[in-house]
Design an enzyme around this catalytic site. Structure first.
Site, PDB file in Angstrom:
ATOM      1  N   GLU A 256      12.616  22.628  29.767  1.00 43.02           N
ATOM      2  CA  GLU A 256      12.532  21.302  29.103  1.00 43.02           C
ATOM      3  C   GLU A 256      12.746  21.128  27.519  1.00 43.02           C
ATOM      4  O   GLU A 256      12.410  22.091  26.616  1.00 43.02           O
ATOM      5  CB  GLU A 256      10.863  21.294  28.850  1.00 43.02           C
ATOM      6  CG  GLU A 256      10.056  21.148  30.275  1.00 43.02           C
ATOM      7  CD  GLU A 256      10.458  19.849  31.138  1.00 43.02           C
ATOM      8  OE1 GLU A 256      10.843  18.771  30.174  1.00 43.02           O
ATOM      9  OE2 GLU A 256      10.400  19.876  32.296  1.00 43.02           O
ATOM     10  N   CYS A 295       8.961  15.428  21.824  1.00 41.19           N
ATOM     11  CA  CYS A 295      10.305  15.521  22.685  1.00 41.19           C
ATOM     12  C   CYS A 295      10.538  14.097  23.423  1.00 41.19           C
ATOM     13  O   CYS A 295      11.753  14.039  23.728  1.00 41.19           O
ATOM     14  CB  CYS A 295      10.105  16.726  23.829  1.00 41.19           C
ATOM     15  SG  CYS A 295       8.522  16.586  24.819  1.00 41.19           S
TER      16      CYS A 295
HETATM   17  P1  NAP Z   1      12.917  27.165  19.986  1.00 37.94           P
HETATM   18  O1  NAP Z   1      13.458  27.620  18.514  1.00 37.94           O
HETATM   19  O2  NAP Z   1      14.107  27.110  21.356  1.00 37.94           O
HETATM   20  O3  NAP Z   1      11.588  27.944  20.413  1.00 37.94           O
HETATM   21  C1  NAP Z   1      10.832  27.823  21.569  1.00 37.94           C
HETATM   22  C2  NAP Z   1      10.086  28.848  21.920  1.00 37.94           C
HETATM   23  O4  NAP Z   1      11.175  29.891  22.435  1.00 37.94           O
HETATM   24  C3  NAP Z   1       9.416  29.692  20.993  1.00 37.94           C
HETATM   25  O5  NAP Z   1       8.128  30.068  21.656  1.00 37.94           O
HETATM   26  C4  NAP Z   1      10.309  30.657  20.488  1.00 37.94           C
HETATM   27  O6  NAP Z   1       9.489  31.864  20.020  1.00 37.94           O
HETATM   28  C5  NAP Z   1      10.952  31.221  21.524  1.00 37.94           C
HETATM   29  N1  NAP Z   1      12.193  31.820  21.750  1.00 37.94           N
HETATM   30  C6  NAP Z   1      13.087  31.828  20.508  1.00 37.94           C
HETATM   31  N2  NAP Z   1      14.255  32.775  20.776  1.00 37.94           N
HETATM   32  C7  NAP Z   1      13.961  32.901  22.029  1.00 37.94           C
HETATM   33  C8  NAP Z   1      14.684  33.982  23.025  1.00 37.94           C
HETATM   34  N3  NAP Z   1      16.090  34.242  22.830  1.00 37.94           N
HETATM   35  N4  NAP Z   1      14.449  34.068  24.324  1.00 37.94           N
HETATM   36  C9  NAP Z   1      13.105  33.676  24.747  1.00 37.94           C
HETATM   37  N5  NAP Z   1      12.245  32.801  24.009  1.00 37.94           N
HETATM   38  C10 NAP Z   1      12.909  32.509  22.615  1.00 37.94           C
HETATM   39  O7  NAP Z   1      12.383  25.437  19.968  1.00 37.94           O
HETATM   40  P2  NAP Z   1      11.255  24.893  18.860  1.00 37.94           P
HETATM   41  O8  NAP Z   1      12.036  24.593  17.699  1.00 37.94           O
HETATM   42  O9  NAP Z   1       9.979  25.591  19.234  1.00 37.94           O
HETATM   43  O10 NAP Z   1      11.133  23.394  19.564  1.00 37.94           O
HETATM   44  C11 NAP Z   1      11.728  22.418  19.186  1.00 37.94           C
HETATM   45  C12 NAP Z   1      12.690  21.768  20.296  1.00 37.94           C
HETATM   46  O11 NAP Z   1      11.804  21.825  21.708  1.00 37.94           O
HETATM   47  C13 NAP Z   1      13.027  20.466  20.089  1.00 37.94           C
HETATM   48  O12 NAP Z   1      14.299  20.623  20.613  1.00 37.94           O
HETATM   49  C14 NAP Z   1      12.254  19.547  21.130  1.00 37.94           C
HETATM   50  O13 NAP Z   1      12.913  18.632  21.692  1.00 37.94           O
HETATM   51  C15 NAP Z   1      12.204  20.676  22.185  1.00 37.94           C
HETATM   52  N6  NAP Z   1      10.807  20.159  23.108  1.00 37.94           N
HETATM   53  C16 NAP Z   1      11.170  19.720  24.169  1.00 37.94           C
HETATM   54  C17 NAP Z   1       9.972  19.403  24.929  1.00 37.94           C
HETATM   55  C18 NAP Z   1      10.217  18.830  26.362  1.00 37.94           C
HETATM   56  O14 NAP Z   1       9.029  18.593  27.143  1.00 37.94           O
HETATM   57  N7  NAP Z   1      11.349  18.751  26.807  1.00 37.94           N
HETATM   58  C19 NAP Z   1       8.644  19.482  24.462  1.00 37.94           C
HETATM   59  C20 NAP Z   1       8.446  19.949  23.167  1.00 37.94           C
HETATM   60  C21 NAP Z   1       9.712  20.407  22.550  1.00 37.94           C
HETATM   61  P3  NAP Z   1       9.446  32.003  18.320  1.00 37.94           P
HETATM   62  O15 NAP Z   1       8.761  30.822  18.065  1.00 37.94           O
HETATM   63  O16 NAP Z   1       8.524  33.309  18.436  1.00 37.94           O
HETATM   64  O17 NAP Z   1      10.580  32.046  17.886  1.00 37.94           O
END
Ligand code: NAP
Length: 519
Positions: A256, A295
């Site tokens: 997602e 999102c």
């Molecule tokens: P992110 O930086 O990709 O982080 C998401 C999660 O992934 C966090 O728990 C992060 O942990 C973890 N993570 C980071 N690097 C990783 C790796 N190499 N392998 C596995 N996991 C890893 O995203 P975010 O900044 O938290 O979220 C914002 C984005 O989420 C936005 O673009 C938004 O559109 C999207 N979003 C989508 C939805 C949907 O339902 N489609 C809902 C909400 C948000 P750490 O925090 O410990 O780094």
């Protein structure tokens, strides 16, 4: 101050690495610390396989539904505390905090009801039986059975409560144990939710474990019966999908990710109409709720060229009335974004979008009400407008994860609007505001292949609708392309990701017995 711990292998374990502060984004006061390591990621996965999985698979859907109800009740009993925590740690207004926390409770309750409906069974029929031969005796039936694996859940920062609960509800009801990793910046709420559930003894040991801190080597332990459900940025989604172990084991991955959701005003709707008011209200809500960190938030506002100025002026007028600041202050209607990094990203994103057109409200800079001077990760709402027909490469490709939207004028034809929206390369939800059935039908069919959900905004549902930005457990959530290609929720459909669909082919009486066994 709390040092967050992971809940793994039946106990709480503190991280071993350097402590990282988690701050109130409105004041920068340190609320907690979190550290990587300390617990074994592999140990948690093995515990889920050995303890949680067998315990859940021994339960029927009705039992698991009752477990979800107990989880919802435990969280409801701590609702006020969780709301306060979400406000302090996430920069949420009380309304934003309810959106997250109540959304979590509502989703758990909805899946509790689905479990009750599936009854005292451990498998269920997927669709009707199919006659396969000359006589009805030779019969086929698809069946959903629980996969004996582990659900690896990795969540985004913006919904620490709902994100944990909506994924866990589907996995647990399907009978699969969960190892859940919240985003680090908002892990405090997820940590408190886990501790409430542990205190209430809502689940069997190993059914739900929480890993705080970085992901570490968690995904090195994934195997072919397991699934990974990820919410976050496209970049991280691509990294997860490309892991050699994920590819080698054909591990199911649900992503997602980002989305450039659109709201389209039909040419039949005139300013002042009830449908027009609903449209403006929904755009405004999506821009400012959770400071635009949703999102599903509307990012592109498509309006017929004749009313584009009026829509812009109405939005600017209403945005001017939004008080930004510390959510503790009673006048404040929009809080800060989650982190300093997000604030800088949003400000930089506003500049990029503005280069495609014209900034008509906000710059990203704001004097925050009720925050200590110079503190907090505040951004102002920002509105950009395009010229009709503008190429606008950033507007159609860059998700600015904050209180930002762009007014995109179009000529009024459904196929033109659909083509503009499709430039976003797939999204979670787009919405059509019109009372003209022919326009709505043409546009919905044009939008549908590019979205997981299409919202039909109309005066007829104005009173009841929470707007396109709210994800309901009854309907699927996810979308193709940029949105990650995933699908979650959707009532009983949400269980399919955690189950194996198997086709049975044989004698009808036996297959019918197998398909609806009583435990
Ligand atoms: P992110 O930086 O990709 O982080 C998401 C999660 O992934 C966090 O728990 C992060 O942990 C973890 N993570 C980071 N690097 C990783 C790796 N190499 N392998 C596995 N996991 C890893 O995203 P975010 O900044 O938290 O979220 C914002 C984005 O989420 C936005 O673009 C938004 O559109 C999207 N979003 C989508 C939805 C949907 O339902 N489609 C809902 C909400 C948000 P750490 O925090 O410990 O780094």
């Amino acid at each position: 101050m709390i040092a967050l711990k992971s809940y793994v292998e039946g106990g709480w374990v503190e991280g071993a690495g350097p402590a990282q502060p988690l701050v109130n984004p409105a004041t920068e006061e340190v609320l907690a610390t979190v550290a990587d390591g300390g617990s074994s990621r592999g140990g948690a996965v093995a515990f889920a396989r050995e303890k949680g999985g067998p315990a859940l698979r021994a339960m029927t859907f009705a039992d698991r539904g009752a477990m979800l109800k107990a989880m919802a009740d435990a969280l409801s009993a701590h609702r006020n505390e969780l709301l306060d925590l979400a406000m302090a740690s996430g920069g949420n207004t009380r309304g934003d905090a309810k959106f997250d926390v109540d959304g979590a409770i509502f989703t758990l309750s909805a899946y509790a009801d689905i479990g009750k409906g599936l009854g005292a069974n451990r498998v269920f029929a997927d669709g009707e039986g199919i006659p396969l031969g000359r006589s009805p005796r030779f019969h086929g039936q698809h069946l959903q059975v629980t996969r004996p694996g582990v659900a690896f859940h990795i969540n985004a920062f913006n919904f620490p409560a709902w994100g944990l609960a909506e994924k866990a509800a589907c996995a647990l009801l399907a009978g699969m144990p969960v190892v859940s990793k919240p985003a680090t910046s908002s892990a405090l709420v997820a940590y408190r939710i886990m501790s409430v559930l542990v205190e209430a003894k809502s689940l069997p040991e190993g059914a739900l474990q929480l890993l705080v801190g970085g992901v570490g080597d968690l995904l090195d332990h994934v195997s072919y019966q397991d699934v990974i459900a990820f919410t976050g940025s496209s970049d991280t989604g691509i990294k997860i999908r490309s892991l050699p172990r994920v590819i080698a084991h054909s591990v199911r991955v649900n992503v997602e990710a980002d989305s450039l959701n659109a709201a389209i005003l039909g040419p039949d709707v005139a300013p002042g109409d009830e449908t027009y008011e609903l449209f403006v209200k929904d755009v405004l809500r999506d821009m400012t709720q959770k400071a635009g960190q949703k999102c599903t938030a509307i990012r592109r506002v498509l309006v017929p060229v004749e009313v584009a100025d009026r829509v812009r002026d109405d939005l600017v007028e209403r945005l001017s009335a939004i008080v930004v600041g510390n959510p503790e202050h009673e006048r404040v209607r929009m809080g800060p974004v989650a982190t300093a990094g997000q604030r800088d990203d949003v400000r930089e994103g506003i500049s990029a979008l503005a280069r495609d057109g014209r900034l008509v409200f906000g710059t990203g800079e704001v004097d925050a009400v009720g925050a200590p001077p110079g503190k907090g990760f505040f951004v102002s709402p920002a509105l950009i407008e395009l010229e009709a027909g503008a190429d606008a490469p950033s507007v159609h490709s860059r998700e600015v994860f904050g209180p930002v939207a762009t007014v995109v004028p179009y000529g009024g034809a459904a196929d033109e609007a659909a083509a503009i929206v499709a430039r976003g390369h797939g999204g979670l939800v787009s919405s059509v505001y019109s009372e003209d059935a022919a326009f709505t039908t043409a546009l919905v069919l044009g939008l549908a292949p590019y979205h997981g959900r299409v919202f039909l905004g109309s005066a007829k549902i104005a009173e009841q609708s929470p707007g396109p930005g709210t994800v309901l457990p009854q309907l699927v959530h996810g979308g193709p392309g940029r949105a990650g290609g995933g699908e979650e929720l959707g009532g009983v459909r949400g269980l399919a990701f955690y189950m194996q669909r198997v086709a049975l082919e044989g004698s009808r009486p036996l297959i019918e017995k197998l398909s609806a066994p009583k435990a």
